[in-house]
Design a protein around this motif. Structure first.
Motif, short mmCIF file in Angstrom:
data_model
loop_
_atom_site.label_atom_id
_atom_site.label_comp_id
_atom_site.label_asym_id
_atom_site.label_seq_id
_atom_site.Cartn_x
_atom_site.Cartn_y
_atom_site.Cartn_z
N LEU A 66 0.83 -1.20 0.00
CA LEU A 66 0.00 0.00 0.00
C LEU A 66 0.87 1.25 0.00
O LEU A 66 1.93 1.27 0.62
N THR A 77 -6.67 5.70 3.31
CA THR A 77 -8.00 5.35 2.80
C THR A 77 -8.49 4.04 3.38
O THR A 77 -9.68 3.85 3.61
N PHE A 101 -8.75 -1.41 -1.12
CA PHE A 101 -8.03 -0.70 -0.06
C PHE A 101 -9.01 -0.05 0.91
O PHE A 101 -9.00 1.15 1.11
N GLU A 128 -1.02 7.02 0.89
CA GLU A 128 -2.38 7.51 0.65
C GLU A 128 -3.39 6.38 0.76
O GLU A 128 -4.48 6.56 1.31
N GLU A 129 -3.02 5.20 0.27
CA GLU A 129 -3.94 4.07 0.36
C GLU A 129 -4.10 3.59 1.79
O GLU A 129 -5.18 3.14 2.19
#
Length: 338
Positions: A110, A117, A129, A113-114
């Motif tokens: 990941l 999220t 994700f 940013e993921e």
């Protein structure tokens, strides 16, 4: 006798007058001197109180030349600087999967940013994700709180991240501390019909401390995938016990039996683990190769200090039974009897 007339003897009158004048003058001078610096309204008050007079300046003799104090000679020895306050160590750790040992970091799966999220509570089945499930609760032994997240990594739900977070408080108070934060990658699907059994609190080694067990769906042809985390009393932290295929856990006996199913033409494997401290140690292994006509060929191995030693190979069921009690294996595995 005739006495002279017209000449009177000198007297001390003039001396007395002068003495009186001198005494008066001295008296007035003493009074004036004693009253100097006194307040007229309050004769007892000293008006010079609080006034500091400069000390007389000393002058050097012309023959004496002032010299400066000797300055220290710089040396090559560095002056020690105060040690900085140690920074806190990272509060999370990533445990690589045995299926993908080259991926050794959470960032291999990941992006930052993921990851942000992922922890969103809003679930969209068309988006990956995201948070799939969350479990929260209190553990009496050890006395702490857990928050466990299953993080969906791809759409078919064949890849998940297990995040185990151990907290000192059930809520995010300022005094709450993250005691441990573990991530583990799982390459297994989720069985919707067995979702209630997905997460379990158990005790693998029967020591009174609560452990975690995750039972996922099938992983390839190896059977039902399960993952265990055990509380290590020596480290006061949770550790990965191991990942197992179609396993039966026997905490009262400190044993784990495992079934690993292979493709046609390859032997199925049946393993026996002994739980010691916070580790699952592979103790014995039996491989059964199907020969046709309901017949199998068996291979029996023992493990000593992690090394495999073959005891019997191309043996029959009866020969293996002489080396180990196959009646117990039959209770907890699918080991064929022929």
């Amino acid at each position: 006798m005739k006495t002279k007339t017209g000449h009177k003897p000198k007297t001390l009158h003039t001396f007395k007058s002068n003495t009186r004048k001198v005494c008066c003058t001295l008296l007035v001078s003493c009074i004036l001197f004693s009253s100097c610096g006194k307040n007229a309204d309050n004769p007892d008050q000293d008006l010079t109180q609080g006034i500091t007079t400069a000390a007389p300046q000393k002058t050097l003799s012309p023959a004496i030349t002032p010299t400066k104090a000797p300055q220290p000679i710089p040396s090559d020895t560095p002056i020690p600087t105060p040690m900085p306050t140690p920074e806190p160590s990272p509060d999370w750790a990533f445990i690589p999967s045995t299926n993908e040992p080259d991926k050794t970091s959470l960032l291999d799966y990941l992006t930052p940013e993921e990851i942000n999220t992922v922890l969103s509570f809003s679930y969209d089945p068309d988006t990956i994700f995201q948070l799939f499930a969350r479990y929260r609760g209190w553990l009496k032994q050890p006395d702490c709180y857990y928050c466990i997240d299953l993080i969906q990594v791809d759409k078919p739900l064949c890849q998940m991240l297990v995040n185990i977070k151990i907290l000192s408080s059930a809520y995010s108070f300022e005094s709450s501390t993250v005691l441990q934060n573990l991530y583990y990658f799982v390459d297994a699907s989720i069985m919707a019909d067995s979702f209630d059994e997905l997460f379990q609190i158990t005790d693998f080694n029967n020591d009174g401390y609560k452990d975690f067990l995750f039972c996922f769906g099938p992983m390839g042809n190896s059977g039902r995938y399960s993952l265990g985390f055990i509380y290590d009393t020596a480290e006061c932290a949770y550790a990965l016990l191991g990942s197992f295929s179609s396993a039966t856990y026997l905490p009262e006996k400190l044993l784990i039996y495992e079934n690993i199913y292979a493709s046609m033409g390859y032997p199925d494997t049946y393993n026996k683990y002994i739980i010691s401290d916070a580790k699952a140690i592979l103790s014995e292994s039996i491989q059964a190769l199907y020969l046709g006509n309901e017949k199998h060929s068996y291979k029996y191995q023992k493990y000593i200090n992690g090394e495999a030693y073959t005891v019997l190979e191309n043996a029959s069921y009866e020969e293996i039974n002489r080396e180990t009690d196959l009646s117990e294996w039959a209770l907890y595995t699918d080991l064929p009897e022929q």
